[in-house]
Design a protein around this motif. Sequence first.
Motif, PDB file in Angstrom:
ATOM      1  N   LEU A   1     -12.564   3.776 -28.406  1.00 56.31           N
ATOM      2  CA  LEU A   1     -11.525   3.561 -29.196  1.00 56.31           C
ATOM      3  C   LEU A   1     -10.889   3.061 -30.429  1.00 56.31           C
ATOM      4  O   LEU A   1     -10.566   2.354 -31.154  1.00 56.31           O
ATOM      5  N   VAL A   2     -11.623   1.447 -28.696  1.00 57.16           N
ATOM      6  CA  VAL A   2     -11.178  -0.282 -30.186  1.00 57.16           C
ATOM      7  C   VAL A   2     -12.427  -0.105 -30.758  1.00 57.16           C
ATOM      8  O   VAL A   2     -12.400  -0.790 -31.921  1.00 57.16           O
ATOM      9  N   ALA A  34     -13.486   4.775  -9.912  1.00 54.05           N
ATOM     10  CA  ALA A  34     -14.226   6.197 -10.991  1.00 54.05           C
ATOM     11  C   ALA A  34     -12.741   5.769 -12.295  1.00 54.05           C
ATOM     12  O   ALA A  34     -13.451   6.176 -13.367  1.00 54.05           O
ATOM     13  N   GLN A  35     -11.418   6.002 -11.663  1.00 55.78           N
ATOM     14  CA  GLN A  35     -11.173   6.484 -13.104  1.00 55.78           C
ATOM     15  C   GLN A  35     -10.661   4.923 -13.628  1.00 55.78           C
ATOM     16  O   GLN A  35     -10.455   5.593 -15.059  1.00 55.78           O
ATOM     17  N   LEU A  36     -10.912   4.183 -13.200  1.00 57.36           N
ATOM     18  CA  LEU A  36     -10.644   2.980 -14.015  1.00 57.36           C
ATOM     19  C   LEU A  36     -11.890   2.975 -14.858  1.00 57.36           C
ATOM     20  O   LEU A  36     -11.890   2.369 -16.385  1.00 57.36           O
ATOM     21  N   ARG A  37     -13.138   2.763 -14.491  1.00 62.63           N
ATOM     22  CA  ARG A  37     -14.270   2.759 -15.287  1.00 62.63           C
ATOM     23  C   ARG A  37     -13.987   3.932 -16.588  1.00 62.63           C
ATOM     24  O   ARG A  37     -14.645   3.828 -17.505  1.00 62.63           O
ATOM     25  N   LEU A  38     -13.245   4.908 -16.330  1.00 65.60           N
ATOM     26  CA  LEU A  38     -13.637   6.002 -17.407  1.00 65.60           C
ATOM     27  C   LEU A  38     -12.186   5.656 -18.253  1.00 65.60           C
ATOM     28  O   LEU A  38     -12.592   6.035 -19.551  1.00 65.60           O
ATOM     29  N   SER A  39     -11.148   4.827 -17.306  1.00 60.69           N
ATOM     30  CA  SER A  39     -10.122   4.677 -18.611  1.00 60.69           C
ATOM     31  C   SER A  39     -10.575   3.479 -19.313  1.00 60.69           C
ATOM     32  O   SER A  39     -10.652   3.821 -20.503  1.00 60.69           O
ATOM     33  N   LEU A  40     -11.200   2.466 -19.057  1.00 63.29           N
ATOM     34  CA  LEU A  40     -12.076   1.637 -19.605  1.00 63.29           C
ATOM     35  C   LEU A  40     -13.386   2.227 -20.651  1.00 63.29           C
ATOM     36  O   LEU A  40     -12.815   1.078 -22.019  1.00 63.29           O
ATOM     37  N   PHE A  41     -14.003   3.269 -20.230  1.00 63.48           N
ATOM     38  CA  PHE A  41     -14.743   3.428 -21.662  1.00 63.48           C
ATOM     39  C   PHE A  41     -14.086   4.044 -22.709  1.00 63.48           C
ATOM     40  O   PHE A  41     -14.467   3.615 -23.747  1.00 63.48           O
ATOM     41  N   VAL A  42     -13.061   4.930 -22.150  1.00 67.85           N
ATOM     42  CA  VAL A  42     -12.493   5.805 -23.637  1.00 67.85           C
ATOM     43  C   VAL A  42     -11.989   4.909 -24.245  1.00 67.85           C
ATOM     44  O   VAL A  42     -12.031   4.406 -25.479  1.00 67.85           O
ATOM     45  N   CYS A  43     -10.740   3.351 -23.652  1.00 65.34           N
ATOM     46  CA  CYS A  43     -10.478   2.860 -24.268  1.00 65.34           C
ATOM     47  C   CYS A  43     -11.193   1.499 -24.976  1.00 65.34           C
ATOM     48  O   CYS A  43     -10.887   1.440 -26.343  1.00 65.34           O
ATOM     49  N   THR A  44     -12.302   1.509 -24.485  1.00 65.47           N
ATOM     50  CA  THR A  44     -13.174   0.814 -25.303  1.00 65.47           C
ATOM     51  C   THR A  44     -13.781   1.524 -26.797  1.00 65.47           C
ATOM     52  O   THR A  44     -14.112   0.797 -27.386  1.00 65.47           O
ATOM     53  N   LEU A  64      -9.828  11.369 -39.642  1.00 62.98           N
ATOM     54  CA  LEU A  64     -10.909  10.416 -38.621  1.00 62.98           C
ATOM     55  C   LEU A  64     -10.193  10.813 -37.821  1.00 62.98           C
ATOM     56  O   LEU A  64     -10.484  10.899 -36.793  1.00 62.98           O
ATOM     57  N   LEU A  65      -9.186   9.900 -37.532  1.00 62.54           N
ATOM     58  CA  LEU A  65      -8.892   9.135 -36.313  1.00 62.54           C
ATOM     59  C   LEU A  65      -8.217  10.018 -35.601  1.00 62.54           C
ATOM     60  O   LEU A  65      -8.305  10.050 -34.372  1.00 62.54           O
ATOM     61  N   TYR A  66      -7.021  10.810 -36.265  1.00 63.69           N
ATOM     62  CA  TYR A  66      -6.249  11.036 -34.938  1.00 63.69           C
ATOM     63  C   TYR A  66      -6.968  12.814 -34.265  1.00 63.69           C
ATOM     64  O   TYR A  66      -7.271  12.508 -32.916  1.00 63.69           O
ATOM     65  N   PRO A  67      -8.173  13.379 -34.634  1.00 65.47           N
ATOM     66  CA  PRO A  67      -8.811  14.492 -34.308  1.00 65.47           C
ATOM     67  C   PRO A  67      -9.662  13.517 -33.513  1.00 65.47           C
ATOM     68  O   PRO A  67      -9.707  14.098 -31.824  1.00 65.47           O
ATOM     69  N   LEU A  68      -9.867  12.269 -33.513  1.00 65.54           N
ATOM     70  CA  LEU A  68     -11.143  11.856 -32.774  1.00 65.54           C
ATOM     71  C   LEU A  68     -10.016  11.634 -31.497  1.00 65.54           C
ATOM     72  O   LEU A  68     -10.362  11.279 -30.254  1.00 65.54           O
ATOM     73  N   PHE A  69      -8.825  10.913 -31.832  1.00 61.96           N
ATOM     74  CA  PHE A  69      -8.395  10.462 -31.010  1.00 61.96           C
ATOM     75  C   PHE A  69      -7.452  11.465 -29.366  1.00 61.96           C
ATOM     76  O   PHE A  69      -7.594  11.726 -28.605  1.00 61.96           O
TER      77      PHE A  69
END
Length: 124
Positions: free
Chosen positions: A59-60, A47-57, A94-99
Motif C-alpha cells: 500500500l505504501v 507469520a502475522q508480522l510478515r503478512l502485515s508488513l507485506f500488505v503495508c509495503t 482506484l485507491l479505495y477499492p484497492l484498500f
Amino acid sequence: MTDRRPSRVTVTSPKTRAVARWGGRGTREIDEQTALGEVYMRSLIRAQLRLSLFVCTLLVLVVGGLPLLFWLSGSVRQGRLAGLPVPWLLLAVLLYPLFALCGWWYVRQAEANERDFADLVDRR
C-alpha cells in the motif's frame, strides 16, 4: 445391579465448526508457557508480522508511487477523463477499492495463518 458410571459425552452445537480438543500437547505447551510453547507462539507472531508488513509495503508503494507518477508524467497530471482530472479519478476510484481488496486479502491470509498454527499445535 452394577454401579457403572455413564461415559462422558461432549455436547457441541452442529452449527459451529469448533471441536473440543482435549489433551493436545501443543496447547498444553502454550498454556504452561514452556520453551516449546514460546516457539509456537513466536512462529505465529512472525507469520502475522510478515503478512502485515507485506500488505503495508504494498500500500505504501502504491500510494507513495502515485505522486511520483503525477510528477513524472505530465499527461497523467494534466489529463482529463469525463471532465474530471485523472489524478482525482485515480485517487478516488482506484485507491479505495484497492484498500478494500487488500483488507479482504489480509483477513483471509491471517485466518489461514491461524488455521495452520492450530493444525501445527494439534498435530503435536
